[in-house]
Design an enzyme around this catalytic site. Structure first.
Site, PDB file in Angstrom:
ATOM      1  N   SER A   1     -33.068 -45.205  30.670  1.00 56.12           N
ATOM      2  CA  SER A   1     -33.816 -43.935  30.739  1.00 56.12           C
ATOM      3  C   SER A   1     -35.319 -44.085  30.941  1.00 56.12           C
ATOM      4  O   SER A   1     -35.964 -43.175  31.455  1.00 56.12           O
ATOM      5  CB  SER A   1     -33.554 -43.115  29.476  1.00 56.12           C
ATOM      6  OG  SER A   1     -33.955 -43.829  28.319  1.00 56.12           O
TER       7      SER A   1
ATOM      8  N   LYS B   1     -37.716 -37.922  32.652  1.00 55.81           N
ATOM      9  CA  LYS B   1     -38.260 -36.598  32.330  1.00 55.81           C
ATOM     10  C   LYS B   1     -38.663 -35.779  33.575  1.00 55.81           C
ATOM     11  O   LYS B   1     -38.493 -34.570  33.616  1.00 55.81           O
ATOM     12  CB  LYS B   1     -39.476 -36.723  31.405  1.00 55.81           C
ATOM     13  CG  LYS B   1     -39.177 -37.319  30.034  1.00 55.81           C
ATOM     14  CD  LYS B   1     -38.639 -36.287  29.099  1.00 55.81           C
ATOM     15  CE  LYS B   1     -38.623 -36.679  27.631  1.00 55.81           C
ATOM     16  NZ  LYS B   1     -38.138 -38.008  27.278  1.00 55.81           N
TER      17      LYS B   1
ATOM     18  N   GLU C   1     -44.196 -28.505  24.798  1.00 54.68           N
ATOM     19  CA  GLU C   1     -44.601 -29.346  23.675  1.00 54.68           C
ATOM     20  C   GLU C   1     -44.184 -30.770  24.009  1.00 54.68           C
ATOM     21  O   GLU C   1     -43.370 -31.004  24.893  1.00 54.68           O
ATOM     22  CB  GLU C   1     -43.954 -28.911  22.373  1.00 54.68           C
ATOM     23  CG  GLU C   1     -42.628 -28.223  22.439  1.00 54.68           C
ATOM     24  CD  GLU C   1     -41.541 -28.873  23.230  1.00 54.68           C
ATOM     25  OE1 GLU C   1     -41.390 -30.105  23.099  1.00 54.68           O
ATOM     26  OE2 GLU C   1     -40.826 -28.174  23.962  1.00 54.68           O
TER      27      GLU C   1
END
Ligand SMILES: *Cc1c(COP(=O)(O)O)cnc(C)c1O
Length: 389
Positions: free
Chosen positions: A372, A83, A105
């Site tokens: 990930s 991220k 969000e």
């Protein structure tokens, strides 16, 4: 057409937001290619985020599958997932656009956390919208965001989950586009967000290409990635889209089963529809109402698939697959034992697919799994599943 991937994508938003989207597109095209921006982002990715991430030859998983399995270690990025690659990029861009505040969000809290981190790195105020249900479920990430100084705003509209938080964030953005950037967390939303997020994540595939050429002297036979919106998958895939010999597998959340309301498999069960400003593959009922997705992996719990991914799957360049919850938990255990690595529940979807589909992978093939994220955030869920604790 601009902002389209085949028939998917577009800008289905109110007039108020059109101006902000045009400003963002213009700024991205102007600022991103400059040497100053590239240098600043490159230094942050190296010294703060910890890039390049290693490409790890996973001997245990190789033995189990008969393939030469490599893991692209995005779990080693600061914060524990891919991220931050995108958050650092967008935060830097927003600051150069003269914005002073970031809003976004989050569902599992991973993207909220990465945004709070990136906001502090570039010196911007951060506000995170989060469904009340998600805040209960992800209490530890809420605490981490608060510690970092971010404001966390509960969203109780709708069903109090991610899709409601996205709607509220879009509304808030419309009120204050002059000072505020909406830091989109995946390759979803209206143009130019899907393009911007994929560009910032494509550092994964650029590194991967160089690393696999060094290790194997050739390109991989297949790359497997999990996802919902598609940011880690596109990040890994983009550098290989022209290489027809490299098979690309996208693994979505199958949930408990493909029956009725127990899945997040939007490619299997959905059809094209508009959500959050873009046309994409979408879980919906017979009246076109968005259906909630269901999977134990919070980060895959979104009813839509980003426009680029929707297009790549429709054209067949990417193969859409799914893994069921029980296969995913098994894959977590297998990876822990075989590799000494605790994958995120999301990541374990990709591993589960590799482990359970020998018909897709021949002996000796070079297969890369985009690893990930790490599973520390899922400890409670895992303990409950395996030990009833
Ligand atoms: C958020 C997340 C995902 C899913 O998001 P994409 O945008 O589809 O990549 C996958 N894995 C991890 C570890 C995540 O945190």
């Amino acid at each position: 057409m601009k902002g389209r991937f085949g028939r998917f994508g577009g800008q289905y938003v109110s007039e108020v937001l059109m101006h902000a989207l045009e400003e963002l597109e213009e700024a991205f095209e102007r600022i991103y290619p400059t040497p100053e921006f590239q240098r600043e982002l490159g230094l942050l990715l190296r010294d703060y985020a910890g890039r390049p991430t290693p490409l790890y030859h996973a001997r245990g998983l190789s033995e189990l599958t008969g393939c030469r399995v490599y893991l692209k270690r995005e779990d080693l990025v600061t914060g524990g997932s891919h991220k931050l690659n995108n958050c650092l990029g967008q935060a830097l861009l927003a600051r150069r656009m003269g914005k002073t505040r970031l809003i976004t969000e989050t569902a599992a809290g991973q993207h909220g956390l990465a945004t709070a981190m990136a906001g502090n790195v570039v010196g911007m105020e951060v506000e995170i919208f989060m469904g009340v249900k998600d805040m209960e479920r992800q209490a530890s990430n809420v605490k981490r965001m608060l510690l970092l100084g971010a404001k966390v705003t509960p969203v109780s509209t709708g069903s109090g989950v991610l899709k409601d938080a996205v709607s509220d964030t879009l509304r808030e953005w419309a009120r204050c586009t002059g000072t505020t950037h909406y830091l989109m967390g995946s390759t979803v939303g209206p143009h130019p967000f899907p393009e911007i997020v994929a560009t910032f994540q494509s550092v994964i595939g650029r590194e991967l290409r160089q690393q696999i050429l060094e290790r194997e002297g050739r390109l991989p036979d297949a790359i497997v990635a999990c996802g919902s919106g598609g940011s880690n998958a596109l990040g890994a895939f983009r550098a290989f889209l022209q290489d027809e010999g490299v098979r690309l597998y996208f693994v979505e959340g199958g949930g408990e089963s493909l029956e009725a309301d127990n899945s997040a498999a939007a490619f299997r069960l959905g059809r094209p529809g508009v959500l959050h400003g873009a046309l994409m593959q979408l879980l919906q009922d017979e009246h076109g109402q968005v259906k909630p997705s269901k999977t134990r992996a919070a980060g895959l719990n979104y009813p839509g698939r980003g426009p680029e991914l929707s297009h790549l799957c429709e054209t067949g360049r990417v193969k859409a697959c799914h893994a069921f919850d029980r296969e995913v938990f098994e894959a977590v255990r297998t990876t822990c034992r075989a590799e000494g690595l605790l994958p995120a529940l999301e990541t374990a979807h990709a591993l589960a697919f590799l482990l359970n589909h020998p018909e897709e992978f021949s002996r000796g093939e070079v297969v890369v799994v985009n690893f990930s994220g790490r599973g520390d955030k899922d400890l409670e869920t895992l303990m409950r599943y395996f030990y009833g604790a």
